[in-house]
Design a protein around this motif. Structure first.
Motif, PDB file in Angstrom:
ATOM      1  N   ALA A 124     -10.343  30.081  16.350  1.00  0.00           N
ATOM      2  CA  ALA A 124     -10.593  31.972  16.198  1.00  0.00           C
ATOM      3  C   ALA A 124     -10.838  32.417  14.886  1.00  0.00           C
ATOM      4  CB  ALA A 124      -9.626  32.358  17.149  1.00  0.00           C
ATOM      5  N   ARG A 125      -9.308  31.853  14.083  1.00  0.00           N
ATOM      6  CA  ARG A 125      -9.383  32.580  13.104  1.00  0.00           C
ATOM      7  C   ARG A 125     -10.372  32.164  12.410  1.00  0.00           C
ATOM      8  NH1 ARG A 125      -4.282  31.667  13.845  1.00  0.00           N
ATOM      9  NH2 ARG A 125      -4.023  28.896  13.198  1.00  0.00           N
ATOM     10  N   GLU A 196       0.656  18.553   3.256  1.00  0.00           N
ATOM     11  CA  GLU A 196       0.837  19.348   4.803  1.00  0.00           C
ATOM     12  C   GLU A 196       0.806  20.109   4.937  1.00  0.00           C
ATOM     13  OE1 GLU A 196       2.218  17.956   8.012  1.00  0.00           O
ATOM     14  OE2 GLU A 196       3.021  16.440   7.483  1.00  0.00           O
ATOM     15  N   VAL A 197       1.055  20.982   3.292  1.00  0.00           N
ATOM     16  CA  VAL A 197       0.454  22.263   3.001  1.00  0.00           C
ATOM     17  C   VAL A 197      -0.652  22.654   3.707  1.00  0.00           C
ATOM     18  CG1 VAL A 197       0.859  24.721   1.670  1.00  0.00           C
ATOM     19  CG2 VAL A 197       2.638  23.488   1.886  1.00  0.00           C
ATOM     20  N   LEU A 200      -1.611  22.958   7.417  1.00  0.00           N
ATOM     21  CA  LEU A 200      -1.344  24.389   7.666  1.00  0.00           C
ATOM     22  C   LEU A 200      -2.317  25.239   7.003  1.00  0.00           C
ATOM     23  CD1 LEU A 200       2.347  24.140   7.025  1.00  0.00           C
ATOM     24  CD2 LEU A 200       1.102  24.039   9.324  1.00  0.00           C
ATOM     25  N   MET A 201      -2.971  25.469   5.997  1.00  0.00           N
ATOM     26  CA  MET A 201      -4.048  26.206   5.299  1.00  0.00           C
ATOM     27  C   MET A 201      -5.176  25.869   6.202  1.00  0.00           C
ATOM     28  SD  MET A 201      -2.646  27.406   1.552  1.00  0.00           S
ATOM     29  CE  MET A 201      -1.155  28.543   1.767  1.00  0.00           C
ATOM     30  N   ASP A 203      -5.780  24.697   9.263  1.00  0.00           N
ATOM     31  CA  ASP A 203      -5.730  25.092  10.198  1.00  0.00           C
ATOM     32  C   ASP A 203      -5.406  27.342  10.488  1.00  0.00           C
ATOM     33  OD1 ASP A 203      -4.696  24.909  13.248  1.00  0.00           O
ATOM     34  OD2 ASP A 203      -2.667  25.432  12.491  1.00  0.00           O
ATOM     35  N   ALA A 204      -5.269  27.476   9.193  1.00  0.00           N
ATOM     36  CA  ALA A 204      -4.820  29.012   8.892  1.00  0.00           C
ATOM     37  C   ALA A 204      -6.415  29.369   9.094  1.00  0.00           C
ATOM     38  CB  ALA A 204      -4.611  29.878   8.411  1.00  0.00           C
ATOM     39  N   GLY A 205      -7.173  28.846   9.401  1.00  0.00           N
ATOM     40  CA  GLY A 205      -9.205  29.103   9.154  1.00  0.00           C
ATOM     41  C   GLY A 205      -9.023  29.308   7.643  1.00  0.00           C
ATOM     42  N   LEU A 206      -9.120  28.938   6.634  1.00  0.00           N
ATOM     43  CA  LEU A 206      -8.739  28.980   5.281  1.00  0.00           C
ATOM     44  C   LEU A 206      -9.692  27.890   4.458  1.00  0.00           C
ATOM     45  CD1 LEU A 206      -5.578  30.159   3.493  1.00  0.00           C
ATOM     46  CD2 LEU A 206      -7.609  31.447   4.784  1.00  0.00           C
TER      47      LEU A 206
ATOM     48  N   HIS B 158      -4.458  39.924  15.225  1.00  0.00           N
ATOM     49  CA  HIS B 158      -6.010  39.324  15.902  1.00  0.00           C
ATOM     50  C   HIS B 158      -7.203  39.906  15.854  1.00  0.00           C
ATOM     51  CE1 HIS B 158      -8.781  35.959  15.360  1.00  0.00           C
ATOM     52  NE2 HIS B 158      -9.043  35.969  16.486  1.00  0.00           N
ATOM     53  N   HIS B 163      -6.091  39.343   9.422  1.00  0.00           N
ATOM     54  CA  HIS B 163      -5.984  37.709   9.668  1.00  0.00           C
ATOM     55  C   HIS B 163      -4.508  37.581   9.781  1.00  0.00           C
ATOM     56  CE1 HIS B 163      -7.883  34.543   7.303  1.00  0.00           C
ATOM     57  NE2 HIS B 163      -6.692  33.179   8.341  1.00  0.00           N
ATOM     58  N   THR B 164      -3.824  36.986   9.917  1.00  0.00           N
ATOM     59  CA  THR B 164      -2.669  35.832  10.443  1.00  0.00           C
ATOM     60  C   THR B 164      -2.871  34.792  10.601  1.00  0.00           C
ATOM     61  OG1 THR B 164      -3.058  36.016  12.591  1.00  0.00           O
ATOM     62  CG2 THR B 164      -1.995  38.233  11.657  1.00  0.00           C
ATOM     63  N   TYR B 165      -0.948  34.138  10.497  1.00  0.00           N
ATOM     64  CA  TYR B 165      -0.766  32.975  10.574  1.00  0.00           C
ATOM     65  C   TYR B 165       0.632  32.705  11.123  1.00  0.00           C
ATOM     66  CZ  TYR B 165      -0.978  27.857  10.657  1.00  0.00           C
ATOM     67  OH  TYR B 165      -0.838  26.117  11.116  1.00  0.00           O
ATOM     68  N   GLY B 175       5.760  17.479  11.294  1.00  0.00           N
ATOM     69  CA  GLY B 175       5.037  17.933   9.455  1.00  0.00           C
ATOM     70  C   GLY B 175       5.459  18.119   8.707  1.00  0.00           C
ATOM     71  N   LEU B 176       5.587  18.988   7.768  1.00  0.00           N
ATOM     72  CA  LEU B 176       6.377  19.374   6.795  1.00  0.00           C
ATOM     73  C   LEU B 176       7.278  18.669   6.512  1.00  0.00           C
ATOM     74  CD1 LEU B 176       5.747  20.224   3.456  1.00  0.00           C
ATOM     75  CD2 LEU B 176       7.032  22.550   4.370  1.00  0.00           C
ATOM     76  N   VAL B 197       6.351  28.499   1.837  1.00  0.00           N
ATOM     77  CA  VAL B 197       4.961  28.157   2.505  1.00  0.00           C
ATOM     78  C   VAL B 197       5.003  28.817   2.630  1.00  0.00           C
ATOM     79  CG1 VAL B 197       3.090  26.799   4.316  1.00  0.00           C
ATOM     80  CG2 VAL B 197       5.208  25.557   3.437  1.00  0.00           C
ATOM     81  N   MET B 201       0.951  31.964   1.799  1.00  0.00           N
ATOM     82  CA  MET B 201       0.711  32.127   2.736  1.00  0.00           C
ATOM     83  C   MET B 201      -0.252  33.624   2.933  1.00  0.00           C
ATOM     84  SD  MET B 201       0.502  30.105   6.340  1.00  0.00           S
ATOM     85  CE  MET B 201      -0.564  28.160   5.826  1.00  0.00           C
ATOM     86  N   LEU B 206      -2.421  36.149   3.787  1.00  0.00           N
ATOM     87  CA  LEU B 206      -2.901  36.154   4.822  1.00  0.00           C
ATOM     88  C   LEU B 206      -1.423  36.743   5.389  1.00  0.00           C
ATOM     89  CD1 LEU B 206      -3.005  32.854   6.531  1.00  0.00           C
ATOM     90  CD2 LEU B 206      -4.699  34.876   5.345  1.00  0.00           C
TER      91      LEU B 206
END
Lengths: 306, 306
Positions: A124-125, A196-197, A200-201, A203-206, B158, B163-165, B175-176, B197, B201, B206
């Motif tokens: 979606a993002r 890992e970061v 996540l980023m 995953d945020a669509g970046l 959204h 643009h969110t996370y 993970g991290l 993190v 972001m 974001l």
């Protein structure tokens, strides 16, 4: 027990030291899974049985470790059952047995941590930005030109309306990884956290640009395996050592050759060349802007493929 | 020496243990700065002088620590100059002296890590999204409704094209922060990493929704101070303990009351109520969607103010 985290006593046989954060293959009587030592709690002095602080285990040393496996495995405590309570650790590159372990008890931490489902997901993002998220992993010697090329690409992608972020290994050391030094163990943890970061980023669509020497194949593979299929793009910035030393933008090679910096990649610590990177860029005789354009074209083809 | 990182021997006087990652005030003869113990390398057994592994220092214990100060300070090694080589550590909340230290030597890590300037900055990225980056920090007891409200807000933002996370404390633990448990020291480090993190972001432009019990005022203040002015929005999800225990969505309170979970916030570990959060949400008698809307209106006013 069935669990994916437990405490164990480990005896190390490997010629290379055992490093927390590095991945090994863990074999029990019934299972074979990828595993990581998440923490070396202490080393056991085999003469006095004292608990000594340690960051890695050398050959023939014994330590108490927390181990995390990629999938849950079935086991008993070693004190209850010797055959179902032991395991060996195998090096992923050489297939040599590098350690043996006895399981003490399962760690319950994951039990009580449920996965929170978020309603707005990566698809979606990413859809709202007309881009395909990914991690561009720039690896190469210090001074090879990683950050310069990544910066040029960042400008180019930004101008084309893409949403990017540059995760620079040096900058992260001033914040998230401020507690880490340059020993081998700390470098592995440094790379793990950056990966890992980046995950996540993405995953945020970046589109994430990571600029990190990342000298060891094993950690680059770890980073790749963290991401989704085709999301990890390894870019080898291929500049000969003597050229990097000649450029020496930060004056580090001069210090390293004079023996003033320990563990300096290419001088006092190895750089393992990528075997099959998605892109290999020779920088000698090529402008950063031209190399950035080459990557951008690669990304455009990747976008069309989708 | 002038440096912002050094190794020191620390003697702890505080009633609360010394925790790596927590911030203290460090005072030397000439300076007074905010400082963090980035690593407790080992504890020194004061009878045998053995180096023992430890995660925190209790009262009257001695440890060898790496310390990082917010700004560089001038000092000598204690062995060279007793008056310019020592310091005290002061608790930020109570102003009590909690530790004394002797500086061993500066750590040179920051010297060789230069800050990479990136050309595309936060302003450029945020401008393309017509939004004001920020960190919405949801704090409250387990089961108070943090993630539910954050999720509802995430959907709402959204839908409005923001643009969110969502950075969920539980998910990051898979993970991290997989290497961290639930001791006080590990919780401090957990929050520190999530805050770092979130900062990255927000820097990527974001709006970051962090859902984390974060029971201690000091760590929430640390998170706030990491961000730019007005970028940190603390949202206290205020649900009485007995209501959280009644909801018990993960079945954790039942286990905690039965003594099966150590360090459980509100039961066997304290929750320090926020003193002046940007928003306080009472959840009893209010739907998550209505509370999410209230936050969204707060963000719209904040956007106009800019």
């Amino acid at each position: 027990f069935v669990a994916d985290q437990f405490q164990a006593h480990v005896i190390w046989f490997g010629a290379n030291p055992m490093l927390p954060g590095r991945r090994y293959i863990l074999r029990t009587e019934t299972d074979s899974v990828s595993a990581t030592v998440t923490a070396l709690k202490h080393q056991v002095n085999i003469n006095s049985f004292a608990r000594e602080a340690a960051k890695s285990l050398q050959m023939n040393e014994v330590g108490v470790c927390n181990i995390s496996t990629q999938a849950p495995i079935a086991f008993d405590a070693y004190k209850d059952n010797r055959s179902t309570g032991n395991f060996i650790l195998v090096d992923r590159a050489t297939n040599a047995t590098v350690g043996a372990g006895m399981i003490d008890f399962p760690l319950r931490r994951a039990d009580n941590v449920h996965w929170q489902v978020t309603d707005v997901n990566k698809g979606a993002r990413a859809a709202t930005k007309s881009q395909r998220p990914g991690v561009l992993w720039f690896t190469g010697l210090s001074g090879s030109g990683k950050s310069t090329i990544a910066n040029a690409l960042d400008r180019l992608l930004h101008a084309r309306g893409k949403h990017t972020y540059m995760l620079d290994g040096d900058n992260v050391r001033h914040g998230l990884n401020r507690d880490l030094g340059f020993t081998e163990a700390d470098r592995v943890e440094n790379i793990r956290r950056v990966a890992e970061v980046a995950k996540l980023m993405a995953d945020a669509g970046l589109i994430v640009l990571v600029s990190l020497i990342s000298p060891f194949r094993d950690e680059r593979r770890m980073a790749r395996e963290l991401m989704e299929e085709d999301e990890f793009i390894e870019i080898f910035v291929d500049t000969p050592l003597d050229e990097c030393a000649r450029r020496d933008p930060k004056g580090l090679y001069e210090k390293a050759f004079a023996g003033k910096i320990a563990n300096f990649t290419g001088v006092s610590s190895p750089y393992e060349v990528p075997e099959s990177p998605e892109l290999r860029l020779e920088t000698v005789g090529h402008e950063p802007a031209a190399l950035a354009l080459k990557i951008e074209q690669f990304l455009e083809r990747r976008m069309e493929e989708k």
